[in-house]
Design a protein around this motif. Structure first.
Motif, PDB file in Angstrom:
ATOM      1  N   ARG A 111       0.830  -1.202   0.000  1.00 57.31           N
ATOM      2  CA  ARG A 111       0.000   0.000   0.000  1.00 57.31           C
ATOM      3  C   ARG A 111       0.870   1.258   0.000  1.00 57.31           C
ATOM      4  NH1 ARG A 111      -5.925  -0.240   1.195  1.00 57.31           N
ATOM      5  NH2 ARG A 111      -6.311  -2.315   2.071  1.00 57.31           N
ATOM      6  N   SER A 112       0.352   2.313  -0.610  1.00 56.01           N
ATOM      7  CA  SER A 112       0.980   3.614  -0.449  1.00 56.01           C
ATOM      8  C   SER A 112       0.969   3.970   1.029  1.00 56.01           C
ATOM      9  CB  SER A 112       0.220   4.673  -1.245  1.00 56.01           C
ATOM     10  OG  SER A 112       0.292   4.402  -2.626  1.00 56.01           O
ATOM     11  N   ASP A 130      -2.182   5.501   2.528  1.00 53.35           N
ATOM     12  CA  ASP A 130      -3.295   4.568   2.715  1.00 53.35           C
ATOM     13  C   ASP A 130      -3.005   3.586   3.843  1.00 53.35           C
ATOM     14  OD1 ASP A 130      -4.645   5.806   0.684  1.00 53.35           O
ATOM     15  OD2 ASP A 130      -4.213   4.272  -0.825  1.00 53.35           O
ATOM     16  N   SER A 135       4.516   1.024  -0.079  1.00 54.22           N
ATOM     17  CA  SER A 135       4.937   0.897  -1.483  1.00 54.22           C
ATOM     18  C   SER A 135       6.066  -0.111  -1.642  1.00 54.22           C
ATOM     19  CB  SER A 135       5.359   2.263  -2.047  1.00 54.22           C
ATOM     20  OG  SER A 135       4.285   3.181  -1.992  1.00 54.22           O
ATOM     21  N   ARG A 143      -2.016   5.725 -15.602  1.00 52.44           N
ATOM     22  CA  ARG A 143      -3.161   5.413 -14.735  1.00 52.44           C
ATOM     23  C   ARG A 143      -4.462   5.883 -15.380  1.00 52.44           C
ATOM     24  NH1 ARG A 143      -2.321   8.050  -9.387  1.00 52.44           N
ATOM     25  NH2 ARG A 143      -3.479   9.799 -10.250  1.00 52.44           N
ATOM     26  N   GLU A 200      -6.445   1.464  -8.614  1.00 52.18           N
ATOM     27  CA  GLU A 200      -6.045   2.111  -7.361  1.00 52.18           C
ATOM     28  C   GLU A 200      -4.824   3.000  -7.586  1.00 52.18           C
ATOM     29  OE1 GLU A 200      -4.323   1.043  -2.891  1.00 52.18           O
ATOM     30  OE2 GLU A 200      -4.576  -0.551  -4.385  1.00 52.18           O
ATOM     31  N   LYS A 218      -1.472   4.694  -6.661  1.00 51.03           N
ATOM     32  CA  LYS A 218      -0.400   4.420  -5.723  1.00 51.03           C
ATOM     33  C   LYS A 218       0.701   5.465  -5.912  1.00 51.03           C
ATOM     34  CE  LYS A 218      -1.039  -0.570  -5.050  1.00 51.03           C
ATOM     35  NZ  LYS A 218      -0.858  -0.648  -3.595  1.00 51.03           N
ATOM     36  N   THR A 219       1.510   5.636  -4.880  1.00 53.41           N
ATOM     37  CA  THR A 219       2.522   6.683  -4.917  1.00 53.41           C
ATOM     38  C   THR A 219       3.458   6.525  -6.105  1.00 53.41           C
ATOM     39  OG1 THR A 219       2.466   6.773  -2.496  1.00 53.41           O
ATOM     40  CG2 THR A 219       4.339   7.830  -3.591  1.00 53.41           C
ATOM     41  N   PHE A 274       0.292   2.245  -9.940  1.00 54.78           N
ATOM     42  CA  PHE A 274      -1.133   2.005  -9.712  1.00 54.78           C
ATOM     43  C   PHE A 274      -1.386   0.499  -9.676  1.00 54.78           C
ATOM     44  CE2 PHE A 274      -0.515   2.520 -14.281  1.00 54.78           C
ATOM     45  CZ  PHE A 274      -1.165   1.412 -14.817  1.00 54.78           C
ATOM     46  N   GLU A 325      -0.134  -5.036  -9.804  1.00 55.64           N
ATOM     47  CA  GLU A 325       0.428  -3.720  -9.502  1.00 55.64           C
ATOM     48  C   GLU A 325       1.553  -3.394 -10.486  1.00 55.64           C
ATOM     49  OE1 GLU A 325       1.394  -2.952  -5.341  1.00 55.64           O
ATOM     50  OE2 GLU A 325       0.449  -4.862  -4.848  1.00 55.64           O
ATOM     51  N   ALA A 338       4.690  -0.396 -11.007  1.00 57.67           N
ATOM     52  CA  ALA A 338       5.397   0.673 -10.303  1.00 57.67           C
ATOM     53  C   ALA A 338       6.670   1.048 -11.041  1.00 57.67           C
ATOM     54  CB  ALA A 338       5.739   0.232  -8.885  1.00 57.67           C
TER      55      ALA A 338
END
Length: 263
Positions: A68-69, A72, A90, A119, A135, A137-138, A141, A181, A183
């Motif tokens: 999770r970021s 969150d 993250s 995203r 979702e 994310k930092t 996503f 995910e 990143a």
């Protein structure tokens, strides 16, 4: 591999005797049940009690290590600035440390711009698919498909895979329970554990997790450490427990054994 929590097991006794212990725990599926609405996740009461017991134990540091970021993770963990629990969000690209606050490995403006573009394209490409949620994310996503049919999930992942492969083939792709995910940072839970271990000066580590992404951390542990897999699935862990409640029992036993030894 053992299938039950250890009452007076050798592994718990060994950890209880360590000079400085880091207890690092995944959150979703490990301390909290998986939820259709991810932000509804909260620790089960027994898991919270076990975490609190470990935090109160001398020379014992507790950390939550999550994909999770960080923002969150702090919400679902009900974590505030007075907490003694460390956070790695993250997959270890950002941390929260007591007395320091947020420690991030940084963002490049170009990466952030590409993140937002991709995203948005992922949202557009999956908007017609019921039960699919993108979702933010930092550092990227996630494509959530827990509430989608198998056919919709397959189409969503195929469409988003193609978008990322075409525009950002260097991004890291991870799979988990009904999520894929993406990143632009490549840290994993193994690097998160290594950084936390060094930061707190741990002589031993317990890491517990339930998902594919947790296996990076489990496989990185040494002979003085203990890996715990929650639930089914192939694993590098030494110990397997059935569910969150069983993990809470193990953690409580560790807290009690360590308190006796450190008294």
């Amino acid at each position: 591999m053992t299938d039950a929590p250890l009452a007076e097991g050798e592994a718990i006794d060994k950890l209880a005797a360590s000079d400085r212990l880091l207890v690092a725990l995944d959150f979703d599926g490990t301390l909290s049940p998986l939820e259709d609405e991810p932000m509804d996740a909260r620790m089960l009461p027994a898991a919270r009690e076990a975490v609190d017991a470990l935090v109160a134990t001398p020379d014992t540091i507790v950390a939550f290590v999550s994909g999770r970021s960080l923002v969150d993770l702090r919400v679902i963990a009900e974590h505030d600035d007075t907490s003694r629990v460390l956070l790695a969000g993250s997959h270890g690209a950002e941390f929260w440390i007591p007395g320091e606050g947020i420690v991030s490995h940084g963002e490049d403006e170009t990466d952030v711009a590409l993140r937002d573009t991709l995203r948005g394209r992922a949202e557009d490409a999956t908007a017609h698919l019921d039960g699919v949620w993108i979702e933010p994310k930092t550092f990227g996503f996630g494509v959530h498909t827990r509430r989608a049919t198998a056919e919709a999930a397959e189409e969503a992942n195929r469409r988003v895979d193609a978008i990322v492969a075409g525009e950002a083939p260097h991004w890291r792709r991870r799979t988990g329970h009904n999520i894929v995910e993406f990143a632009f940072r490549h840290e994993g839970k193994d690097s998160a554990i290594a950084e936390l271990r060094e930061r707190v000066g741990a002589t031993a580590v317990l890491f517990a997790g339930d998902d594919v992404t947790d296996e990076d951390a489990l496989a990185s542990l040494g002979e003085d450490d203990l890996g715990v897999r929650v639930g089914e699935g192939p694993t590098s862990a030494t110990v397997r427990v059935a569910d969150i409640a069983a993990l809470a029992v193990l953690l409580q036993q560790l807290a009690e054994a360590r308190s006796r030894r450190r008294a």
